[in-house]
Motif scaffolding. Structure first.
Motif, mmCIF file in Angstrom:
data_model
loop_
_atom_site.group_PDB
_atom_site.id
_atom_site.type_symbol
_atom_site.label_atom_id
_atom_site.label_comp_id
_atom_site.label_asym_id
_atom_site.label_seq_id
_atom_site.Cartn_x
_atom_site.Cartn_y
_atom_site.Cartn_z
ATOM 1 N N ALA A 95 4.240 0.513 -9.618
ATOM 2 C CA ALA A 95 4.161 -0.493 -8.751
ATOM 3 C C ALA A 95 5.586 -0.889 -8.109
ATOM 4 N N CYS A 96 6.646 -0.480 -8.414
ATOM 5 C CA CYS A 96 7.999 -0.524 -8.096
ATOM 6 C C CYS A 96 8.296 0.640 -6.973
ATOM 7 N N SER A 97 7.592 1.558 -7.248
ATOM 8 C CA SER A 97 7.855 2.908 -6.257
ATOM 9 C C SER A 97 6.861 2.177 -5.034
ATOM 10 N N VAL A 98 5.787 1.777 -5.269
ATOM 11 C CA VAL A 98 5.093 1.248 -4.017
ATOM 12 C C VAL A 98 5.773 0.215 -3.252
ATOM 13 N N VAL A 99 6.479 -0.689 -3.901
ATOM 14 C CA VAL A 99 7.187 -1.673 -3.340
ATOM 15 C C VAL A 99 8.381 -1.122 -2.373
ATOM 16 N N THR A 100 8.965 -0.218 -3.159
ATOM 17 C CA THR A 100 10.379 0.496 -2.525
ATOM 18 C C THR A 100 9.907 1.204 -1.075
ATOM 19 N N THR A 101 8.643 2.013 -1.391
ATOM 20 C CA THR A 101 8.190 2.733 -0.380
ATOM 21 C C THR A 101 7.788 1.881 0.826
ATOM 22 N N MET A 102 6.950 0.897 0.793
ATOM 23 C CA MET A 102 6.339 0.005 1.713
ATOM 24 C C MET A 102 7.067 -0.899 2.289
ATOM 25 N N THR A 103 8.217 -1.137 1.767
ATOM 26 C CA THR A 103 9.142 -2.338 2.390
ATOM 27 C C THR A 103 10.398 -1.490 3.161
ATOM 28 N N SER A 104 10.235 -0.117 3.117
ATOM 29 C CA SER A 104 11.196 0.613 4.009
ATOM 30 C C SER A 104 10.660 0.512 5.508
ATOM 31 N N GLU A 105 11.513 0.909 6.197
ATOM 32 C CA GLU A 105 11.058 1.041 8.043
ATOM 33 C C GLU A 105 10.128 1.738 7.936
ATOM 34 N N ALA A 106 10.066 3.002 7.342
ATOM 35 C CA ALA A 106 9.081 4.106 7.367
ATOM 36 C C ALA A 106 7.539 3.613 6.814
ATOM 37 N N GLY A 107 7.854 3.037 5.833
ATOM 38 C CA GLY A 107 6.700 2.454 4.922
ATOM 39 C C GLY A 107 5.935 1.188 5.891
ATOM 40 N N LYS A 163 -6.342 -0.269 -8.380
ATOM 41 C CA LYS A 163 -6.491 -1.059 -7.160
ATOM 42 C C LYS A 163 -6.186 -2.531 -7.537
ATOM 43 N N THR A 164 -6.292 -2.790 -8.637
ATOM 44 C CA THR A 164 -6.039 -4.134 -9.186
ATOM 45 C C THR A 164 -4.335 -4.214 -9.110
ATOM 46 N N LEU A 165 -3.826 -2.921 -9.622
ATOM 47 C CA LEU A 165 -2.388 -3.179 -9.626
ATOM 48 C C LEU A 165 -1.629 -3.385 -8.153
ATOM 49 N N VAL A 166 -2.137 -2.662 -7.219
ATOM 50 C CA VAL A 166 -1.364 -2.411 -5.834
ATOM 51 C C VAL A 166 -2.021 -3.589 -5.040
ATOM 52 N N ALA A 167 -3.211 -4.194 -5.292
ATOM 53 C CA ALA A 167 -3.739 -5.273 -4.354
ATOM 54 C C ALA A 167 -2.829 -6.364 -4.222
ATOM 55 N N PRO A 168 -2.299 -7.071 -4.953
ATOM 56 C CA PRO A 168 -1.314 -8.408 -4.539
ATOM 57 C C PRO A 168 -0.081 -7.618 -3.718
ATOM 58 N N ILE A 169 0.294 -6.415 -3.994
ATOM 59 C CA ILE A 169 1.536 -6.048 -3.303
ATOM 60 C C ILE A 169 0.994 -5.861 -1.848
ATOM 61 N N TYR A 170 -0.113 -5.148 -1.437
ATOM 62 C CA TYR A 170 -0.486 -4.666 -0.226
ATOM 63 C C TYR A 170 -0.799 -6.118 0.584
ATOM 64 N N GLU A 182 10.817 -6.294 -7.236
ATOM 65 C CA GLU A 182 10.255 -5.952 -8.817
ATOM 66 C C GLU A 182 9.468 -7.140 -9.375
ATOM 67 N N THR A 183 9.726 -8.627 -9.087
ATOM 68 C CA THR A 183 9.035 -9.654 -9.880
ATOM 69 C C THR A 183 7.613 -9.392 -9.263
ATOM 70 N N THR A 184 7.256 -9.191 -8.219
ATOM 71 C CA THR A 184 5.836 -9.020 -7.498
ATOM 72 C C THR A 184 5.500 -7.809 -8.452
ATOM 73 N N ALA A 185 6.131 -6.849 -8.613
ATOM 74 C CA ALA A 185 5.555 -5.431 -9.396
ATOM 75 C C ALA A 185 5.121 -5.750 -10.671
ATOM 76 N N GLY A 186 6.145 -6.597 -11.298
ATOM 77 C CA GLY A 186 5.901 -6.937 -12.907
ATOM 78 C C GLY A 186 4.619 -7.727 -12.892
ATOM 79 N N GLN A 187 4.588 -8.726 -11.988
ATOM 80 C CA GLN A 187 3.295 -9.697 -12.025
ATOM 81 C C GLN A 187 1.920 -8.829 -11.800
ATOM 82 N N ALA A 188 2.132 -7.932 -11.053
ATOM 83 C CA ALA A 188 0.899 -7.080 -10.752
ATOM 84 C C ALA A 188 0.757 -6.124 -11.771
#
Length: 204
Positions: A95-107, A163-170, A182-188
């Motif tokens: 989840a933290c990797s998804v957060v890091t990747t998708m909050t970058s400019e490219a992500g 899907k349940t893991l990444v849904a709240p992030i996306y 990271e807090t969002t990731a932990g909650q997910a």
């Protein structure tokens, strides 16, 4: 950008095979990041990569195939699959990797491509499905290992858990614009594990 006159020299420097493909896919990601899907052209990718346009068409049948390959490879590299020995820490790292990747400019640019443009471009909808399908297939091993260790119910549906893991992030990234960290990731992670242990994610 360099002039067309320099293309032959640049093409020879790029090489062939896997090296050439890597350079072209990286150039595709850069073009998507800078201009978006609508502005991306095979000519632009070729010039940025230092190859001839015909080289691209020999390896990819069209621009959508090129985009699909570039996005799939990018997300596979940018979001590695963890193996910490425990499902909670595995899912947290994922989840933290998804957060890091998708909050970058490219992500952010790539997310806009696969979500916003897919509704208007049927072929890009297929690209989106291919990218996310590949992402879930690669991460299934995290759930499989957890089931084998007895950390999750044996009938846990790996795709539904992921899907349940990444849904709240996306959802925050794509719709509400809320901060994700990271807090969002932990909650997910807690929500996904709770759902699995409650038997809410059974295998089909």
């Amino acid at each position: 950008m360099e002039s067309a006159a320099s293309s032959p020299q640049r093409a020879r420097a790029v090489g062939r095979g896997d090296k050439m493909r890597a350079v072209v896919l990286a150039a595709t990601i850069t073009e998507l990041t800078k201009g978006g899907y609508a502005a991306m052209t095979v000519d632009g990718v070729a010039q940025r990569a230092g190859v001839h346009k015909t080289t691209i068409y020999r390896n990819w049948k069209d621009s959508d195939s090129l985009v699909a390959d570039a996005l799939t490879k990018h997300f596979a590299v940018e979001v590695p699959i963890p193996d910490t020995g425990a499902v909670e820490s595995d899912l947290r790292e994922l989840a933290c990797s998804v957060v890091t990747t998708m909050t970058s400019e490219a992500g952010q640019a790539l997310l806009a491509t696969v979500l916003a443009e897919a509704g208007r471009t049927p072929k890009l909808a297929e690209v989106k499905d291919a990218v996310f399908g590949d992402r879930f297939r690669r991460a299934e091993i995290v759930v499989t290992r957890a089931v084998e260790r007895g950390e999750l119910p044996p009938d846990t549906n790996s795709t539904e858990l992921l899907k349940t893991l990444v849904a709240p992030i996306y959802f925050r990234l794509a719709f509400t614009g809320e901060r994700v960290d990271e807090t969002t990731a932990g909650q997910a992670v807690r929500v996904a594990l709770a759902a699995a242990h409650a038997g809410a994610l059974p295998a089909a």
